[in-house]
Design an enzyme around this catalytic site. Structure first.
Site, mmCIF file in Angstrom:
data_model
loop_
_atom_site.group_PDB
_atom_site.id
_atom_site.type_symbol
_atom_site.label_atom_id
_atom_site.label_comp_id
_atom_site.label_asym_id
_atom_site.label_seq_id
_atom_site.Cartn_x
_atom_site.Cartn_y
_atom_site.Cartn_z
ATOM 1 N N SER A 268 0.840 -1.202 0.000
ATOM 2 C CA SER A 268 0.000 0.000 0.000
ATOM 3 C C SER A 268 0.874 1.251 0.000
ATOM 4 O O SER A 268 1.890 1.301 0.673
ATOM 5 C CB SER A 268 -0.861 0.058 1.255
ATOM 6 O OG SER A 268 -1.235 -1.206 1.643
ATOM 7 N N GLY A 269 0.438 2.224 -0.758
ATOM 8 C CA GLY A 269 1.118 3.511 -0.739
ATOM 9 C C GLY A 269 2.438 3.534 -1.485
ATOM 10 O O GLY A 269 3.288 4.381 -1.230
ATOM 11 N N SER A 270 2.640 2.608 -2.431
ATOM 12 C CA SER A 270 3.898 2.697 -3.164
ATOM 13 C C SER A 270 3.683 2.692 -4.677
ATOM 14 O O SER A 270 4.594 2.394 -5.435
ATOM 15 C CB SER A 270 4.861 1.589 -2.732
ATOM 16 O OG SER A 270 4.256 0.338 -2.826
#
Ligand code: SPV
Ligand code: MN
EC number: 4.1.1.32
Length: 617
Positions: A268-270
């Site tokens: 998540s978040g990359s």
């Protein structure tokens, strides 16, 4: 038997529905439930009602009336607030419930390395005692869904029970309604959720691999929406047992001579959602991949997106931006609610407002928490919930019952120190082990706790693995062996830095995707390095020009694609020691690490700690 009764005769059906459930159902709900003639379902609901003691039960058959009812309840209970655009709402999770609760989530059963487990008896006892009476005075909702296209023979059915209209509203957007499919069908996953008293100390998520997940004292969707990450633990276990893959991956169609579909696994978040917006969208988060006649085919178990909103702005994310500003249904969560009924989130490009309301209550510029830390207007893990059909890049093949053929797989990380922006593995085994199973990434705000430390996160599944990593990898390797056409495997890293900062701009990923297409089509060449194939300067310079109208300098290429041999070697040594400590890891895994590390050593002896791509070409 249940199914032999005439559906029109209400009273007979009522006789069949066990006591406590019948008491809580109105006649209209009894009528809906009766259509299904599903004994197992009725027994399950009866036991949940007996345990949680709701005042009433609402059956979400999926009619327009049902969907409107759920939305109205979400607003009446205060779980959602209507925004200026009347199709948009905002939902707040409690301040300490803004992300996945890793510490409170358990797989029930025997101990597994790197997995949070609890004995089945203890876990069930614990969660059942917390769930007891947890829905008192509330309405309980029952939703019926399919993971995957309804027309697919591979679909999996799931039922969600919850006392939160926000949870069922989210599920109505994120999953395909499959009410009818439950007729006489006793094979379905079960999810039980209750907000309880929202006492964080009693937050528990218990995953019983027999096919039931219990979640209580939480509302954050990653902990409460059963079909998303709770189901992933069940489907991953099922996949490993049945020889297919249930992955934390986007599915994207890339244009070339024809459309080539790839999957992409990123923590998540990359960069997973932003990558999915660069092609034809099939999935932004989850993929089921099966061997269909020797071909790896994938589909999306979901029909919506629960995406990170932080940083979404009109320049970098035009498609998502449009969806969030359309008249389609949107649930914003944990962003800032402004006095005029619109919302603000960090990184949107708008001016930071003076005041509003956020997850921690009234908010004003400069507000600090008890310990003196500034409270941001929107949480870094603030999200949006929308339907897939709101996206203009949606590929209609997402409803294909056989899925789409997968020709490439990306394993991407957020790594400031080591990995080159894009590389291709030598083989399936090499890619699965040195790219997928070796993923280390900067910790995300999607998990409660400290962000931004590097952590081991194989296949971006650290939080979702429900079997031993050895068994999981063994399945991955043999899945490849049985395919007649193997997808190519790539590693990606959009976040590489040197002493002067990031080496790539956000839009460079378009070039890496283009290179992947050219590799699949056999058009681009590559340089062999010890960690895999990397692009040549000539190919990239022409792609940068074609894709971004940019001149790509040799110095940029050299900085980005210099292989940091020592850092790579240390990474593989770290990861090898993890796998060496797990009993059932196949020997080939360790052999691949040994070979990888000895190849790197050889290069280190020849070139030193780093090697420029120009020295290798
Ligand atoms: C993720 O964090 O990977 C998500 C959101 O997709 S959650 O549902 O919290 O897992
Ligand atoms: Mn995810």
């Amino acid at each position: 038997m249940f199914k032999d009764f005439n559906l029109d005769t209400h009273y007979l059906i009522m006789d069949l529905i066990p006591g406590i459930l019948k008491e809580r159902l109105s006649s209209s709900e009894i009528e809906k439930l009766s259509k299904l003639q599903n004994h197992q379902l009725v027994n399950f609901l009866n036991s949940v009602v007996g345990l949680c003691d709701p005042e009433s039960v609402y059956i979400v058959e999926g009619t327009r009336k049902d969907l409107e009812y759920v939305k109205r309840k979400a607003i009446e209970t205060g779980e959602e607030i209507r925004l200026k655009n009347e199709n948009h709402t905002i939902h707040f999770d409690p301040p300490l419930d803004q992300a996945r609760a890793r510490e409170d989530t358990f797989i029930l059963g025997s101990k597994i390395p790197y997995v949070n487990t609890k004995s089945r008896e203890e876990g069930l006892q614990e969660v059942i005692s917390i769930l007891k009476g947890s829905m008192k005075g509330r309405e309980m909702f029952v939703g019926f869904y399919s993971l995957g296209p309804i027309a697919s023979k591979y679909k999996m059915l799931a039922v969600q029970v919850t006392d939160s209209p926000y949870v069922i509203h989210s599920e109505n957007m994120l999953y395909r309604n499959a009410f009818r499919e439950f007729t006489n069908n006793e094979d379905f996953l079960k999810f039980v959720h209750s907000k309880g008293s929202l006492d964080i100390k009693k937050r528990r998520i218990m995953i019983d691999l027999e096919g039931v997940v219990y979640s209580v004292n939480t509302t954050y969707a990653g902990n409460s929406v059963g079909l998303k990450k709770l189901a992933l633990r069940l489907t991953l276990n099922k996949a490993v047992n049945e020889g297919w893959l249930s992955e934390h991956m986007a599915i994207i169609g890339l244009e070339g001579e024809r459309t080539h579909y790839i999957t992409a696994s990123f923590p998540s978040g990359s960069g997973k959602t932003s990558t999915s917006m660069l092609g034809k969208l099939i999935s932004d988060d989850l993929a089921f991949i099966r061997n269909v006649n020797g071909i790896a085919r994938a589909w999306n178990p979901e029909s919506g997106v629960f995406g990170i909103i932080h940083g979404v702005n009109p320049k970098d994310d035009p498609i998502v931006w449009d969806v969030l500003h359309s008249n389609d249904e949107v649930i914003f969560s944990n962003v800032l609610l402004l006095p005029d009924g619109t919302v603000y989130w960090e990184g949107s490009g708008d001016h930071e407002p003076e005041k509003g309301v956020n997850f921690a209550g009234e908010w004003w510029k400069g507000k600090r928490d008890g310990s003196g830390k500034p409270i941001p207007p929107s949480h870094p893990n603030a999200r949006f919930t929308v339907r897939l059909n709101s996206f203009k890049n949606l590929d209609l093949k997402y409803e294909d019952p056989e899925g789409v053929e997968i020709e490439g797989i990306i394993f991407g990380v957020k790594d400031y120190y080591t990995l080159v922006p894009i590389a291709e593995s030598f083989s399936w085994e090499h890619g699965v082990i040195t790219m997928g199973a070796s993923m280390e990434s900067s910790r995300t705000s999607a998990v409660i706790g400290k962000s931004d430390e590097m952590e081991f996160n194989p296949m971006a599944l650290l939080d979702f693995i429900s079997v031993s990593l050895g068994k999981y990898l063994d399945n991955y390797l043999s899945f490849g062996k049985r395919l007649s056409k193997l997808p190519k495997i790539f590693s990606a890293n959009y976040f590489l830095k040197n002493e002067n900062g990031y080496l790539n701009s956000k839009e460079d990923k378009k070039v890496w995707l283009r290179w992947i297409v050219e590799r699949i089509e056999g058009k681009a060449s590559a340089i062999r390095t010890p960690i895999g194939f990397i692009p040549t300067y000539d190919d990239l310079s022409s792609l940068f020009y074609k894709v971004l109208s940019k001149t790509y300098k040799k110095e940029e290429y050299e900085a980005q694609f210099t292989i940091r041999l020592k850092a790579y070697k240390e990474k593989f040594e770290r990861v090898r020691s993890v796998y060496a400590g797990i009993d059932d890891v196949p020997d080939t895994v360790i052999e691949i690490f040994n070979k990888q590390i000895s190849d790197l050593n050889e290069y280190i002896n020849r070139f030193g700690e780093k090697v420029s791509p120009f020295q290798l070409s």
